[in-house]
Design an enzyme around this catalytic site. Structure first.
Site, PDB file in Angstrom:
ATOM      1  N   LYS A  17      -4.472  -1.917   7.093  1.00 43.14           N
ATOM      2  CA  LYS A  17      -5.391  -1.815   5.956  1.00 43.14           C
ATOM      3  C   LYS A  17      -5.953  -3.174   5.542  1.00 43.14           C
ATOM      4  O   LYS A  17      -6.382  -3.369   4.404  1.00 43.14           O
ATOM      5  CB  LYS A  17      -4.684  -1.140   4.769  1.00 43.14           C
ATOM      6  CG  LYS A  17      -4.250   0.287   5.086  1.00 43.14           C
ATOM      7  CD  LYS A  17      -3.665   0.996   3.887  1.00 43.14           C
ATOM      8  CE  LYS A  17      -3.273   2.430   4.247  1.00 43.14           C
ATOM      9  NZ  LYS A  17      -2.711   3.166   3.100  1.00 43.14           N
ATOM     10  N   GLU A  74      32.137  -7.478  -6.261  1.00 42.66           N
ATOM     11  CA  GLU A  74      32.690  -6.149  -6.070  1.00 42.66           C
ATOM     12  C   GLU A  74      33.670  -6.203  -4.907  1.00 42.66           C
ATOM     13  O   GLU A  74      33.730  -7.186  -4.167  1.00 42.66           O
ATOM     14  CB  GLU A  74      31.584  -5.119  -5.810  1.00 42.66           C
ATOM     15  CG  GLU A  74      30.759  -5.392  -4.577  1.00 42.66           C
ATOM     16  CD  GLU A  74      29.569  -4.453  -4.458  1.00 42.66           C
ATOM     17  OE1 GLU A  74      29.248  -3.754  -5.423  1.00 42.66           O
ATOM     18  OE2 GLU A  74      28.955  -4.420  -3.380  1.00 42.66           O
ATOM     19  N   GLU A 117       6.182   2.919  -3.081  1.00 41.22           N
ATOM     20  CA  GLU A 117       7.108   2.020  -3.773  1.00 41.22           C
ATOM     21  C   GLU A 117       6.462   0.668  -4.025  1.00 41.22           C
ATOM     22  O   GLU A 117       6.635   0.067  -5.094  1.00 41.22           O
ATOM     23  CB  GLU A 117       8.394   1.846  -2.961  1.00 41.22           C
ATOM     24  CG  GLU A 117       9.273   3.076  -2.909  1.00 41.22           C
ATOM     25  CD  GLU A 117       9.762   3.484  -4.298  1.00 41.22           C
ATOM     26  OE1 GLU A 117      10.395   2.662  -4.973  1.00 41.22           O
ATOM     27  OE2 GLU A 117       9.494   4.631  -4.696  1.00 41.22           O
ATOM     28  N   ILE A 140      13.884  -5.925  -0.421  1.00 42.55           N
ATOM     29  CA  ILE A 140      14.372  -4.842  -1.276  1.00 42.55           C
ATOM     30  C   ILE A 140      14.978  -3.712  -0.448  1.00 42.55           C
ATOM     31  O   ILE A 140      15.910  -3.042  -0.879  1.00 42.55           O
ATOM     32  CB  ILE A 140      13.216  -4.281  -2.134  1.00 42.55           C
ATOM     33  CG1 ILE A 140      12.536  -5.398  -2.937  1.00 42.55           C
ATOM     34  CG2 ILE A 140      13.733  -3.185  -3.063  1.00 42.55           C
ATOM     35  CD1 ILE A 140      13.461  -6.121  -3.902  1.00 42.55           C
ATOM     36  N   HIS A 182      29.664   1.776  -0.582  1.00 42.03           N
ATOM     37  CA  HIS A 182      28.839   0.586  -0.477  1.00 42.03           C
ATOM     38  C   HIS A 182      29.059  -0.109   0.862  1.00 42.03           C
ATOM     39  O   HIS A 182      30.179  -0.249   1.334  1.00 42.03           O
ATOM     40  CB  HIS A 182      29.147  -0.381  -1.628  1.00 42.03           C
ATOM     41  CG  HIS A 182      27.976  -1.224  -1.992  1.00 42.03           C
ATOM     42  ND1 HIS A 182      27.397  -2.086  -1.102  1.00 42.03           N
ATOM     43  CD2 HIS A 182      27.262  -1.324  -3.138  1.00 42.03           C
ATOM     44  CE1 HIS A 182      26.381  -2.689  -1.691  1.00 42.03           C
ATOM     45  NE2 HIS A 182      26.276  -2.244  -2.922  1.00 42.03           N
ATOM     46  N   THR A 189       0.804  -1.222   0.000  1.00 43.95           N
ATOM     47  CA  THR A 189       0.000   0.000   0.000  1.00 43.95           C
ATOM     48  C   THR A 189       0.836   1.271   0.000  1.00 43.95           C
ATOM     49  O   THR A 189       0.295   2.371  -0.167  1.00 43.95           O
ATOM     50  CB  THR A 189      -0.940   0.019   1.224  1.00 43.95           C
ATOM     51  OG1 THR A 189      -0.153  -0.114   2.417  1.00 43.95           O
ATOM     52  CG2 THR A 189      -1.933  -1.132   1.149  1.00 43.95           C
TER      53      THR A 189
END
Length: 294
Positions: free
Chosen positions: A43, A213, A20, A100, A251, A17
């Site tokens: 919700k 990396e 993103e 994510i 990073h 909701t």
């Protein structure tokens, strides 16, 4: 075939909701994903309209799984709530949790990784701080652009999100069985080795691209695994050859100690395992293309 995600995967989004969650929910649906629900305790009982597709919102992961048969969750949850959200997914026993969220404290990542391990690793965690996973033309769980490449015989595992996208675009003429961005934080769930093992077992993956990396020793450990266990050809790229010595990079996982963790050390370890390592992403793509096209 594919690894970890296929056309039969039923996906829910924790945080659907939010802005993103909705934005990428639409993109996942457009990519062919079976997006069957969202999770937001405040919700519950409502639904979200994603370009004409009505997606129900549930109060918890367990309820969502029971009502929809979901076996994958994608988490778009703010960092301070992410630990509890992952633990909820693990406790519900979902098969795959794709985290994510960027900026999760390392302590929290260690906590939910340990919790998943203590629960018998029933839940595979991808991430955190990753773009997710795509099996082109089958399913997308995450934020990888679905229109930059199609299905094919190449497997891709990468620490870097942007280099995942670049490699998929460079090899769009070849295509991918699955591309997975594992994230570059110091503590992550699924590793290079996990993906390499799965690609090795996948009969429809003919060759593998591995992107690493600077920082840590994940690539060196992956090189040892390749040497002992992988029969399929692997090409590699290590980001960070031009990183200035002694400078702290941005990073989270790019921590170099002496010669350990440098791009050169990783390149040498991979080449010792029979992996051809490109100097640039484009050169790496050319090496990978030659494995498929001869």
């Amino acid at each position: 075939m594919s690894i970890f995600l296929n056309e039969n995967s039923k996906v829910i989004v924790q945080g659907l909701t939010g802005s993103e969650g909705m934005k990428h929910g639409r993109k996942m649906l457009a990519a062919g994903t079976q997006l069957v629900g969202g999770v937001n305790a405040r919700k519950a009982g409502t639904s979200v309209d994603l370009d004409g597709t009505d997606v129900p919102v549930f109060g918890g992961v367990e309820e969502a799984m029971k009502e929809t048969g979901a076996d994958v969750s994608v988490l778009f949850v703010p960092p301070k709530f992410a630990k509890d959200a992952v633990i909820e997914a693990v406790d519900a026993g979902i098969g795959l949790a794709v985290v994510i969220t960027e900026g999760i404290p390392v302590h929290d990542s260690a906590w939910f990784w340990s919790h998943a391990s203590a629960n018998g690793n029933r839940t595979r965690i991808i991430g955190p701080n990753c773009p997710g996973i795509i099996s082109p033309s089958k399913s997308l769980a995450g934020i990888i652009p679905a229109n930059i490449s199609g299905p094919g015989k190449m497997g891709l595992v990468s620490k870097s999100g942007t280099l995942t996208y670049q490699m998929m675009f460079e090899l769009r003429d070849v295509g991918f069985s699955t591309a997975i961005g594992i994230g570059g934080d110091p503590i992550i769930g699924t590793t290079h080795i996990d993906a390499l093992e799965a690609f090795e077992a996948d009969p429809d993956t003919e060759a593998i691209v591995m992107i690493g990396e600077i920082g840590g020793d994940a690539e060196e450990r992956a090189a040892d695994f390749i040497k002992a266990n992988v029969t399929k050809p692997v090409v590699g790229y290590v980001a960070g050859f031009t990183a200035p010595e002694g400078k702290t990079m941005g990073h989270a996982g790019a921590i170099v100690s002496g010669s350990a963790g440098t791009a050169q050390a990783k390149k040498e370890a991979l080449e010792a395992a029979g992996v051809r390592v490109g100097k640039t992403p484009t050169e790496t793509a050319d090496l990978a293309r030659s494995l498929i096209n001869g």
